[in-house]
Design a protein around this motif. Sequence first.
Motif, mmCIF file in Angstrom:
data_model
loop_
_atom_site.group_PDB
_atom_site.id
_atom_site.type_symbol
_atom_site.label_atom_id
_atom_site.label_comp_id
_atom_site.label_asym_id
_atom_site.label_seq_id
_atom_site.Cartn_x
_atom_site.Cartn_y
_atom_site.Cartn_z
ATOM 1 N N ILE A 30 -3.325 59.682 115.852
ATOM 2 C CA ILE A 30 -2.067 59.262 116.480
ATOM 3 C C ILE A 30 -0.988 59.127 115.404
ATOM 4 C CG2 ILE A 30 -0.924 57.305 117.634
ATOM 5 C CD1 ILE A 30 -2.508 58.995 119.563
ATOM 6 N N GLU A 31 -1.334 58.617 114.239
ATOM 7 C CA GLU A 31 -0.360 58.454 113.160
ATOM 8 C C GLU A 31 0.237 59.800 112.749
ATOM 9 O OE1 GLU A 31 -3.534 57.085 113.010
ATOM 10 O OE2 GLU A 31 -2.836 55.108 113.630
ATOM 11 N N GLN A 32 -0.583 60.841 112.693
ATOM 12 C CA GLN A 32 -0.086 62.176 112.352
ATOM 13 C C GLN A 32 0.848 62.714 113.431
ATOM 14 O OE1 GLN A 32 -4.045 63.921 111.764
ATOM 15 N NE2 GLN A 32 -3.356 64.597 109.730
ATOM 16 N N ARG A 33 0.591 62.366 114.675
ATOM 17 C CA ARG A 33 1.409 62.855 115.788
ATOM 18 C C ARG A 33 2.671 62.030 115.980
ATOM 19 N NH1 ARG A 33 -3.564 62.807 119.829
ATOM 20 N NH2 ARG A 33 -4.958 62.896 118.070
ATOM 21 N N VAL A 71 7.416 65.818 114.462
ATOM 22 C CA VAL A 71 6.466 66.356 115.439
ATOM 23 C C VAL A 71 7.182 66.543 116.777
ATOM 24 C CG1 VAL A 71 4.327 65.940 116.706
ATOM 25 C CG2 VAL A 71 4.490 65.319 114.292
ATOM 26 N N ARG A 72 7.102 67.772 117.287
ATOM 27 C CA ARG A 72 7.746 68.111 118.559
ATOM 28 C C ARG A 72 6.714 68.035 119.687
ATOM 29 N NH1 ARG A 72 9.393 72.356 115.099
ATOM 30 N NH2 ARG A 72 8.083 73.773 116.268
ATOM 31 N N ALA A 105 7.865 60.321 117.650
ATOM 32 C CA ALA A 105 7.843 61.782 117.770
ATOM 33 C C ALA A 105 9.012 62.254 118.627
ATOM 34 C CB ALA A 105 6.520 62.229 118.378
ATOM 35 N N SER A 106 9.393 63.487 118.426
ATOM 36 C CA SER A 106 10.501 64.087 119.170
ATOM 37 C C SER A 106 9.960 64.671 120.481
ATOM 38 C CB SER A 106 11.136 65.185 118.323
ATOM 39 O OG SER A 106 12.117 65.866 119.046
ATOM 40 N N LEU A 107 10.431 64.149 121.603
ATOM 41 C CA LEU A 107 9.936 64.570 122.918
ATOM 42 C C LEU A 107 10.923 65.506 123.596
ATOM 43 C CD1 LEU A 107 7.992 64.394 125.347
ATOM 44 C CD2 LEU A 107 9.226 62.317 126.043
ATOM 45 N N SER A 108 10.439 66.675 124.015
ATOM 46 C CA SER A 108 11.213 67.606 124.830
ATOM 47 C C SER A 108 10.557 67.679 126.195
ATOM 48 C CB SER A 108 11.220 69.009 124.217
ATOM 49 O OG SER A 108 11.885 69.010 122.986
#
Length: 118
Positions: A39-42, A47-48, A68-71
């Motif tokens: 989870i830390e990496q994500r 992170v898209r 994280a960047s959420l689209s």
Amino acid sequence: MGGISVTLQCQQAWFAERLDTDENISRVRCADRTNYQTIEQRNQPVVRLIEPAGGTNEAFVHSPLPRASLSLFYDNLKIFQQMVDNRAHVMFTDASGAQFQMKHYPQHCGLNPQKPLQ
């Protein structure tokens, strides 16, 4: 049929007794799977994430991955190609749906399917 959560917006449909439950897993491009194991990496601004707009997976990602960047994507049939084209890094989806789609998109890998997230 699966992948539908009983929500207030879905109350217009009749739902039979459930036959099974399904859990969320992360999907990534197989070539990148070592980059997103935890989870830390994500949960990094670079992170898209990509999720179908308005679904329960959209609501889910806000809690464990606020950085994280959420689209949001509005075409459930074309969303999977976004990861193949490297426009997105991670997608959360139900485990059974992930297994089905990985047959069509062998570039996708499920992360830790034996340890679902919810």
